[in-house]
Design an enzyme around this catalytic site. Structure first.
Site, PDB file in Angstrom:
ATOM      1  CB  SER A   1       5.785  -4.677  -5.354  1.00  0.00           C
ATOM      2  OG  SER A   1       5.787  -3.414  -4.784  1.00  0.00           O
TER       3      SER A   1
ATOM      4  CG  ASN B   1       9.909  -5.590  -6.682  1.00  0.00           C
ATOM      5  OD1 ASN B   1      10.923  -5.096  -6.182  1.00  0.00           O
ATOM      6  ND2 ASN B   1       8.764  -4.938  -6.741  1.00  0.00           N
TER       7      ASN B   1
HETATM    8  P1  NAD Z   1       2.873   1.778   3.134  1.00  0.00           P
HETATM    9  O1  NAD Z   1       2.821   0.743   4.209  1.00  0.00           O
HETATM   10  O2  NAD Z   1       3.841   2.900   3.262  1.00  0.00           O
HETATM   11  O3  NAD Z   1       1.428   2.420   2.911  1.00  0.00           O
HETATM   12  C1  NAD Z   1       0.281   1.672   2.704  1.00  0.00           C
HETATM   13  C2  NAD Z   1      -0.896   2.587   2.943  1.00  0.00           C
HETATM   14  O4  NAD Z   1      -2.089   1.894   2.544  1.00  0.00           O
HETATM   15  C3  NAD Z   1      -1.085   2.999   4.415  1.00  0.00           C
HETATM   16  O5  NAD Z   1      -1.159   4.407   4.513  1.00  0.00           O
HETATM   17  C4  NAD Z   1      -2.401   2.335   4.803  1.00  0.00           C
HETATM   18  O6  NAD Z   1      -3.135   3.080   5.759  1.00  0.00           O
HETATM   19  C5  NAD Z   1      -3.103   2.261   3.455  1.00  0.00           C
HETATM   20  N1  NAD Z   1      -4.178   1.276   3.404  1.00  0.00           N
HETATM   21  C6  NAD Z   1      -4.179   0.010   3.881  1.00  0.00           C
HETATM   22  N2  NAD Z   1      -5.367  -0.564   3.652  1.00  0.00           N
HETATM   23  C7  NAD Z   1      -6.137   0.364   3.007  1.00  0.00           C
HETATM   24  C8  NAD Z   1      -7.454   0.378   2.507  1.00  0.00           C
HETATM   25  N3  NAD Z   1      -8.238  -0.690   2.629  1.00  0.00           N
HETATM   26  N4  NAD Z   1      -7.896   1.486   1.900  1.00  0.00           N
HETATM   27  C9  NAD Z   1      -7.109   2.584   1.768  1.00  0.00           C
HETATM   28  N5  NAD Z   1      -5.846   2.630   2.231  1.00  0.00           N
HETATM   29  C10 NAD Z   1      -5.372   1.534   2.843  1.00  0.00           C
HETATM   30  O7  NAD Z   1       3.140   0.966   1.782  1.00  0.00           O
HETATM   31  P2  NAD Z   1       3.844   1.492   0.445  1.00  0.00           P
HETATM   32  O8  NAD Z   1       5.302   1.230   0.549  1.00  0.00           O
HETATM   33  O9  NAD Z   1       3.338   2.851   0.127  1.00  0.00           O
HETATM   34  O10 NAD Z   1       3.272   0.427  -0.602  1.00  0.00           O
HETATM   35  C11 NAD Z   1       2.021   0.642  -1.257  1.00  0.00           C
HETATM   36  C12 NAD Z   1       1.984  -0.164  -2.534  1.00  0.00           C
HETATM   37  O11 NAD Z   1       3.086   0.242  -3.372  1.00  0.00           O
HETATM   38  C13 NAD Z   1       2.160  -1.677  -2.336  1.00  0.00           C
HETATM   39  O12 NAD Z   1       1.383  -2.357  -3.276  1.00  0.00           O
HETATM   40  C14 NAD Z   1       3.649  -1.879  -2.582  1.00  0.00           C
HETATM   41  O13 NAD Z   1       3.960  -3.186  -2.995  1.00  0.00           O
HETATM   42  C15 NAD Z   1       3.877  -0.892  -3.719  1.00  0.00           C
HETATM   43  N6  NAD Z   1       5.255  -0.448  -3.884  1.00  0.00           N
HETATM   44  C16 NAD Z   1       6.061  -0.240  -2.808  1.00  0.00           C
HETATM   45  C17 NAD Z   1       7.368   0.186  -3.004  1.00  0.00           C
HETATM   46  C18 NAD Z   1       8.263   0.443  -1.824  1.00  0.00           C
HETATM   47  O14 NAD Z   1       9.493   0.624  -2.027  1.00  0.00           O
HETATM   48  N7  NAD Z   1       7.768   0.487  -0.612  1.00  0.00           N
HETATM   49  C19 NAD Z   1       7.842   0.422  -4.295  1.00  0.00           C
HETATM   50  C20 NAD Z   1       6.989   0.229  -5.394  1.00  0.00           C
HETATM   51  C21 NAD Z   1       5.684  -0.205  -5.160  1.00  0.00           C
END
Ligand code: NAD
Length: 309
Positions: A137, A208
């Site tokens: 993000s 963002n």
């Molecule tokens: P989340 O907390 O829902 O999920 C993160 C996942 O990553 C978890 O399932 C965790 O077990 C896994 N993880 C952590 N360390 C790991 C590793 N070393 N190897 C493999 N898996 C691992 O987070 P999210 O909301 O899905 O966010 C994920 C990415 O997407 C981030 O970079 C975030 O900034 C980006 N993002 C989030 C949003 C949002 O609205 N939440 C929107 C756009 C982008």
């Protein structure tokens, strides 16, 4: 047939040249990773969904199946597409499953340390000419790409939440990303029925850079006692026609992710205006991360979310 709000997803059966990347690796099966797996599989790609936590993979498959059923009930996809799409998703915890991927997208926790480690391991298990991407993000695409063996085949691909419903993808070139790589990712996101907004590689990109300061300001507004949780969200929903209030939205994004993005904006742009609100820091320290942990600015234990302040 349509997907989400765009109505542009091409039918898988329409032709066998179905997909830009035929086999896609998705690392991180949280709310974003499972969404990327969902739309990729529906569009016809073979998907390898990887996470360190088996429970995250089980949850992901359950959520994908539930959401596809909802899409079918709404007439956005045909019911007959669901089983083949689910059958195209393989889950696991072993990076060896990336061996035949044309493209791997990293979508794990918003931490540069975590992402660097993931990318380092991923490239050791990928084809030398496969493409690489991140759904970060906020973190510098150039820095993440420079940490790999293929910065020219690396592109930032920032999906919105929830992925099946949101029509936008921000595409971000790193300094070394070639035009051919960029075009490939543009084709990929458009094949999913998404609209592309191109952003330069600056902290938080476009969405963002604008959204998170607003959410942070809403949390400061709560912290300073200007309004309660429901007053702030009601004011912004009814007063500015936002579909979700900023505190509700923060809970939906994940307060850990909000804090991580603000920390990148604050650190990389070195401007005090991005300083994360201490109340946000406290909530994250308490493990109150929003919807995903059942408590944030709202409590999600009952049928209707209840404001916690
Ligand atoms: P989340 O907390 O829902 O999920 C993160 C996942 O990553 C978890 O399932 C965790 O077990 C896994 N993880 C952590 N360390 C790991 C590793 N070393 N190897 C493999 N898996 C691992 O987070 P999210 O909301 O899905 O966010 C994920 C990415 O997407 C981030 O970079 C975030 O900034 C980006 N993002 C989030 C949003 C949002 O609205 N939440 C929107 C756009 C982008």
């Amino acid at each position: 047939m349509s997907c989400g709000t765009t109505g542009k997803r091409p039918s898988v059966d329409a032709g066998k040249e179905i997909y830009v990347f035929k086999t896609i690796g998705v690392i991180g099966a949280g709310q974003m990773g499972h969404g990327i797996a969902h739309v990729s599989a529906l569009a016809g790609a073979q998907v390898r969904l990887l996470d360190t936590a088996e429970s995250a993979l089980d949850d992901a498959m359950e959520r994908i199946a539930d959401y596809m059923a909802k899409q079918a009930a709404r007439g956005q996809i045909d019911k007959s597409e669901i089983d083949p799409a689910l059958g195209r998703i393989v889950t696991g915890t072993d990076y060896a499953m990336l061996y035949d991927c044309d493209m791997v997208i990293e979508s794990a926790t918003e931490s540069e340390v975590v992402k660097r480690e993931i990318l380092k391991t991923a490239i050791q298990n990928m084809l030398p000419d496969a493409y690489l991407s991140t759904n970060t993000s906020s973190i510098s695409i150039t820095r993440l790409a420079a940490n790999t063996d293929r910065p020219e085949r690396f592109c930032g691909c920032h999906f919105m939440n929830p992925v099946p419903a949101m029509p936008l993808v921000e595409l971000i070139r790193g300094l070394a990303t070639t035009d051919a790589t960029f075009e490939k990712f543009k084709e990929f996101t458009e094949a999913l029925g998404k609209t592309v907004a191109v952003s330069e590689d600056f902290p938080g990109f476009i969405v963002n850079r604008i959204l998170l300061p607003m959410i942070n300001e809403a949390i400061y507004t709560l912290y300073e006692g200007v309004g309660s949780v429901s007053a702030i969200d009601t004011a912004m929903k009814l007063g500015t026609r936002h579909p979700k209030g900023p505190l509700e939205l923060a809970d939906f994004i994940g307060l850990d992710t909000c804090l991580a993005i603000l920390s990148v904006l604050h650190g990389d742009l070195a401007d005090a205006k991005y300083r994360p609100c201490p109340l946000l820091v406290k909530y994250v320290e308490a493990g109150w991360l929003g919807v995903k942990t059942g408590r944030g600015f709202y409590d999600y234990a009952g049928d209707t979310p209840r404001p916690t302040r």
